[in-house]
Design a protein around this motif. Structure first.
Motif, PDB file in Angstrom:
ATOM      1  N   GLU A 181     -11.369   4.426  -0.945  1.00 39.75           N
ATOM      2  CA  GLU A 181     -10.384   5.211  -0.221  1.00 39.75           C
ATOM      3  C   GLU A 181      -9.802   4.373   0.908  1.00 39.75           C
ATOM      4  O   GLU A 181     -10.534   3.696   1.643  1.00 39.75           O
ATOM      5  CB  GLU A 181     -11.012   6.469   0.358  1.00 39.75           C
ATOM      6  CG  GLU A 181     -10.015   7.327   1.121  1.00 39.75           C
ATOM      7  CD  GLU A 181     -10.535   8.719   1.407  1.00 39.75           C
ATOM      8  OE1 GLU A 181      -9.746   9.554   1.875  1.00 39.75           O
ATOM      9  OE2 GLU A 181     -11.725   8.963   1.161  1.00 39.75           O
ATOM     10  N   LEU A 182      -8.471   4.392   1.031  1.00 39.90           N
ATOM     11  CA  LEU A 182      -7.773   3.703   2.107  1.00 39.90           C
ATOM     12  C   LEU A 182      -7.116   4.739   3.001  1.00 39.90           C
ATOM     13  O   LEU A 182      -6.499   5.689   2.515  1.00 39.90           O
ATOM     14  CB  LEU A 182      -6.721   2.744   1.544  1.00 39.90           C
ATOM     15  CG  LEU A 182      -7.233   1.665   0.594  1.00 39.90           C
ATOM     16  CD1 LEU A 182      -6.080   0.797   0.117  1.00 39.90           C
ATOM     17  CD2 LEU A 182      -8.314   0.813   1.253  1.00 39.90           C
ATOM     18  N   LEU A 183      -7.246   4.547   4.313  1.00 39.97           N
ATOM     19  CA  LEU A 183      -6.778   5.534   5.291  1.00 39.97           C
ATOM     20  C   LEU A 183      -6.074   4.811   6.424  1.00 39.97           C
ATOM     21  O   LEU A 183      -6.502   3.745   6.870  1.00 39.97           O
ATOM     22  CB  LEU A 183      -7.971   6.344   5.806  1.00 39.97           C
ATOM     23  CG  LEU A 183      -7.727   7.444   6.827  1.00 39.97           C
ATOM     24  CD1 LEU A 183      -8.755   8.561   6.645  1.00 39.97           C
ATOM     25  CD2 LEU A 183      -7.803   6.916   8.261  1.00 39.97           C
ATOM     26  N   GLY A 184      -4.987   5.404   6.916  1.00 37.50           N
ATOM     27  CA  GLY A 184      -4.274   4.826   8.039  1.00 37.50           C
ATOM     28  C   GLY A 184      -3.741   5.892   8.969  1.00 37.50           C
ATOM     29  O   GLY A 184      -3.372   6.984   8.534  1.00 37.50           O
ATOM     30  N   HIS A 227     -14.395  11.766   2.325  1.00 43.99           N
ATOM     31  CA  HIS A 227     -13.279  11.225   3.082  1.00 43.99           C
ATOM     32  C   HIS A 227     -12.946  12.135   4.257  1.00 43.99           C
ATOM     33  O   HIS A 227     -12.306  13.127   4.074  1.00 43.99           O
ATOM     34  CB  HIS A 227     -12.060  11.086   2.179  1.00 43.99           C
ATOM     35  CG  HIS A 227     -11.720  12.334   1.457  1.00 43.99           C
ATOM     36  ND1 HIS A 227     -11.058  13.378   2.041  1.00 43.99           N
ATOM     37  CD2 HIS A 227     -11.996  12.722   0.194  1.00 43.99           C
ATOM     38  CE1 HIS A 227     -10.922  14.358   1.164  1.00 43.99           C
ATOM     39  NE2 HIS A 227     -11.478  13.976   0.036  1.00 43.99           N
ATOM     40  N   GLY A 228     -13.369  11.882   5.405  1.00 48.77           N
ATOM     41  CA  GLY A 228     -13.044  12.476   6.685  1.00 48.77           C
ATOM     42  C   GLY A 228     -12.362  13.816   6.739  1.00 48.77           C
ATOM     43  O   GLY A 228     -11.533  14.025   7.596  1.00 48.77           O
ATOM     44  N   TRP A 270      -4.064  12.045  13.421  1.00 52.21           N
ATOM     45  CA  TRP A 270      -3.026  12.187  12.401  1.00 52.21           C
ATOM     46  C   TRP A 270      -3.147  11.002  11.458  1.00 52.21           C
ATOM     47  O   TRP A 270      -3.052   9.862  11.868  1.00 52.21           O
ATOM     48  CB  TRP A 270      -1.623  12.262  13.018  1.00 52.21           C
ATOM     49  CG  TRP A 270      -1.400  11.366  14.212  1.00 52.21           C
ATOM     50  CD1 TRP A 270      -1.595  11.677  15.517  1.00 52.21           C
ATOM     51  CD2 TRP A 270      -0.942   9.999  14.190  1.00 52.21           C
ATOM     52  NE1 TRP A 270      -1.293  10.604  16.335  1.00 52.21           N
ATOM     53  CE2 TRP A 270      -0.883   9.566  15.546  1.00 52.21           C
ATOM     54  CE3 TRP A 270      -0.569   9.109  13.187  1.00 52.21           C
ATOM     55  CZ2 TRP A 270      -0.478   8.280  15.897  1.00 52.21           C
ATOM     56  CZ3 TRP A 270      -0.172   7.830  13.533  1.00 52.21           C
ATOM     57  CH2 TRP A 270      -0.112   7.433  14.873  1.00 52.21           C
ATOM     58  N   TRP A 271      -3.467  11.280  10.226  1.00 52.28           N
ATOM     59  CA  TRP A 271      -3.656  10.195   9.280  1.00 52.28           C
ATOM     60  C   TRP A 271      -3.415  10.660   7.841  1.00 52.28           C
ATOM     61  O   TRP A 271      -3.419  11.858   7.547  1.00 52.28           O
ATOM     62  CB  TRP A 271      -5.032   9.556   9.393  1.00 52.28           C
ATOM     63  CG  TRP A 271      -6.241  10.457   9.437  1.00 52.28           C
ATOM     64  CD1 TRP A 271      -6.994  10.775  10.530  1.00 52.28           C
ATOM     65  CD2 TRP A 271      -6.870  11.132   8.334  1.00 52.28           C
ATOM     66  NE1 TRP A 271      -8.034  11.598  10.185  1.00 52.28           N
ATOM     67  CE2 TRP A 271      -7.986  11.836   8.840  1.00 52.28           C
ATOM     68  CE3 TRP A 271      -6.599  11.212   6.980  1.00 52.28           C
ATOM     69  CZ2 TRP A 271      -8.821  12.604   8.038  1.00 52.28           C
ATOM     70  CZ3 TRP A 271      -7.425  11.992   6.155  1.00 52.28           C
ATOM     71  CH2 TRP A 271      -8.522  12.670   6.699  1.00 52.28           C
ATOM     72  N   TYR A 272      -3.207   9.664   6.978  1.00 53.20           N
ATOM     73  CA  TYR A 272      -3.087   9.902   5.540  1.00 53.20           C
ATOM     74  C   TYR A 272      -4.062   8.975   4.825  1.00 53.20           C
ATOM     75  O   TYR A 272      -4.225   7.804   5.207  1.00 53.20           O
ATOM     76  CB  TYR A 272      -1.666   9.623   5.036  1.00 53.20           C
ATOM     77  CG  TYR A 272      -1.558   9.719   3.541  1.00 53.20           C
ATOM     78  CD1 TYR A 272      -1.488  10.953   2.911  1.00 53.20           C
ATOM     79  CD2 TYR A 272      -1.555   8.574   2.744  1.00 53.20           C
ATOM     80  CE1 TYR A 272      -1.412  11.058   1.530  1.00 53.20           C
ATOM     81  CE2 TYR A 272      -1.473   8.658   1.360  1.00 53.20           C
ATOM     82  CZ  TYR A 272      -1.409   9.907   0.761  1.00 53.20           C
ATOM     83  OH  TYR A 272      -1.345   9.996  -0.609  1.00 53.20           O
ATOM     84  N   SER A 273      -4.719   9.490   3.793  1.00 52.62           N
ATOM     85  CA  SER A 273      -5.625   8.661   3.004  1.00 52.62           C
ATOM     86  C   SER A 273      -5.334   8.839   1.522  1.00 52.62           C
ATOM     87  O   SER A 273      -4.818   9.883   1.092  1.00 52.62           O
ATOM     88  CB  SER A 273      -7.092   9.029   3.292  1.00 52.62           C
ATOM     89  OG  SER A 273      -7.417  10.295   2.736  1.00 52.62           O
ATOM     90  N   ALA A 292     -11.145   1.388   5.261  1.00 48.78           N
ATOM     91  CA  ALA A 292     -11.432   1.283   3.830  1.00 48.78           C
ATOM     92  C   ALA A 292     -12.841   1.805   3.608  1.00 48.78           C
ATOM     93  O   ALA A 292     -13.791   1.319   4.231  1.00 48.78           O
ATOM     94  CB  ALA A 292     -11.321  -0.165   3.350  1.00 48.78           C
ATOM     95  N   LEU A 293     -12.970   2.829   2.767  1.00 48.25           N
ATOM     96  CA  LEU A 293     -14.267   3.413   2.465  1.00 48.25           C
ATOM     97  C   LEU A 293     -14.578   3.148   0.995  1.00 48.25           C
ATOM     98  O   LEU A 293     -13.880   3.655   0.104  1.00 48.25           O
ATOM     99  CB  LEU A 293     -14.279   4.921   2.734  1.00 48.25           C
ATOM    100  CG  LEU A 293     -14.068   5.364   4.179  1.00 48.25           C
ATOM    101  CD1 LEU A 293     -12.585   5.588   4.472  1.00 48.25           C
ATOM    102  CD2 LEU A 293     -14.836   6.652   4.462  1.00 48.25           C
TER     103      LEU A 293
END
Length: 391
Positions: free
Chosen positions: A137-140, A13-14, A125-128, A186-187
């Protein structure tokens, strides 16, 4: 030390591209155990056009990059949460990009986050959150496309390897790639060998200006990546195919007075481990290739091809050094204003010396044939050196 020798490199995840050394190596390891990863680097690049181009130009540019990455479980907050804040800035970062006559920057670091920008910007700037035991995994938030799409462990990340933007992403992705996307990802990872990445982003937003999908346009990005072992476990193959679709009115190249409501590109990646030292993960040889295709109605580049090889830690006395050579070919759209060139190509060589755990020096040579933007420029020869300082 940054290493691409692991087959899964870049598939998590990134998180920030991790390194264990630097001026604060021991402190960084302690922070990591507490749920905090801190990446800070400064890059100074000197480049000079010694032949061809629109001008014999020499420039010294500099940039800085700070990334704070948090693991909420290690911090004692909640499980399976991750957050990242990234700040980037520049000083005298004109680069030689404007003087090569090339459509694609020869110095990617001088093109992001904003060409000729100087201010410190919050570029990511993101949260997963991870679900289903790591399978989803969901990230926004605001994210860098280069963390999640068109990945090649042997051509990137650009801080440690090639300078030319051709090596950081597929050139047909130019309208999507530079470089920050506001939206959601979405990963899905149904097994250890397959990753499926789906993203929806706002083409009108950037780190400088966020419009929160106000114009009603959107991007859809989809990629499938797989690791297979046609030979043996020490020589895996990484394959990737992807597509990007944009829903937005854009001018047609053939007639800028007319618009079309959508655009698309297709791409493919091939990465082959030719050699892996089973006892030393810093030693490997890797072959990579990219292909890309558009219909050339909106995108200036109709077809892209690139091929390269990197040698990592092959000299036993220099086990952290990396050598790379790559070439590329772009076929331009017949409707483009640069159609008189028809195509352009080039080659790049670099050698990355790890002088100390916190200093890397990378001499770099680039030769461009038919750079594209100026019909009077037939070739450009650029030499440069990158100094990377790791905190």
């Amino acid at each position: 030390m940054a290493s691409a020798s692991e087959a899964g490199s870049g598939w998590h995840h990134g998180a920030p591209f991790k390194y264990t050394e630097g001026m604060l190596g021991d402190d960084r390891a302690c922070w990591h155990d507490c749920g905090v990863d801190l990446h800070f680097s400064t890059i100074v690049i000197g480049q000079k056009i010694i032949d061809g181009g629109t001008e014999r130009k020499g420039v010294i540019s500099a940039s800085y990059d700070a990334q704070l990455y948090l693991d909420t479980e290690k911090l004692g907050w909640w499980k399976n949460g991750y957050a990242l804040l990234r700040l980037e800035g520049k000083t005298n970062d004109d680069g030689v990009n404007l003087f090569t006559g090339a459509l694609v920057p020869v110095n990617f670091d001088a093109a992001v986050p904003v060409p000729e920008g100087k201010d410190l910007e919050a570029t990511e700037w993101w949260y997963s959150h991870v679900f289903l035991q790591g399978k989803l995994e969901l990230l926004g938030g605001m994210w860098d496309i280069g963390r999640f799409y068109d990945l090649s462990p042997f051509s990137g990340p650009y801080h440690f390897r090639f300078l030319n933007a051709h090596m950081f992403f597929n050139s047909t992705l130019l309208p999507w790639a530079p470089y920050n996307r506001l939206g959601a990802l979405a990963l899905a990872k149904p097994n250890d060998c397959l990753t499926i990445t789906t993203g929806v982003a706002d083409p009108g937003s950037s780190a400088i200006e966020v419009d929160w999908f106000e114009d009603g346009d959107w991007d859809l990005l989809q990629e499938w990546r797989a690791i297979v072992q046609p030979f043996d476990k020490d020589h895996p193959t990484q394959l990737g195919v992807g597509a990007a679709y944009r829903k937005k009115n854009q001018p047609l190249l053939e007639n800028p007075g007319q618009t079309r409501s959508s655009d698309w590109t297709l791409w493919g990646n091939f990465n082959q481990w030719l050699y892996k030292d089973p006892d030393n993960p810093t030693r490997s040889i890797g072959l990579f290739a990219r292909v890309g295709h558009t219909d050339g109605k909106i995108n200036n580049i109709k077809n892209h091809y690139s091929l390269g090889v990197t040698f990592e830690g092959i000299a036993r006395t220099r086990q952290y050094d990396v050598f790379g050579i790559a070439g590329w070919y772009n076929k331009f759209s017949k409707d483009s204003f640069i159609a008189q060139k028809g195509n352009s190509s080039g080659i790049e060589l670099f050698y990355n010396f790890r002088v100390t755990p916190w200093l890397q020096i990378t001499p770099d040579l680039q030769y461009l044939i038919g750079p594209a933007l100026d019909p009077d420029v037939n070739e450009t020869f650029v030499v440069g050196t990158r100094f990377l300082f790791l905190l």
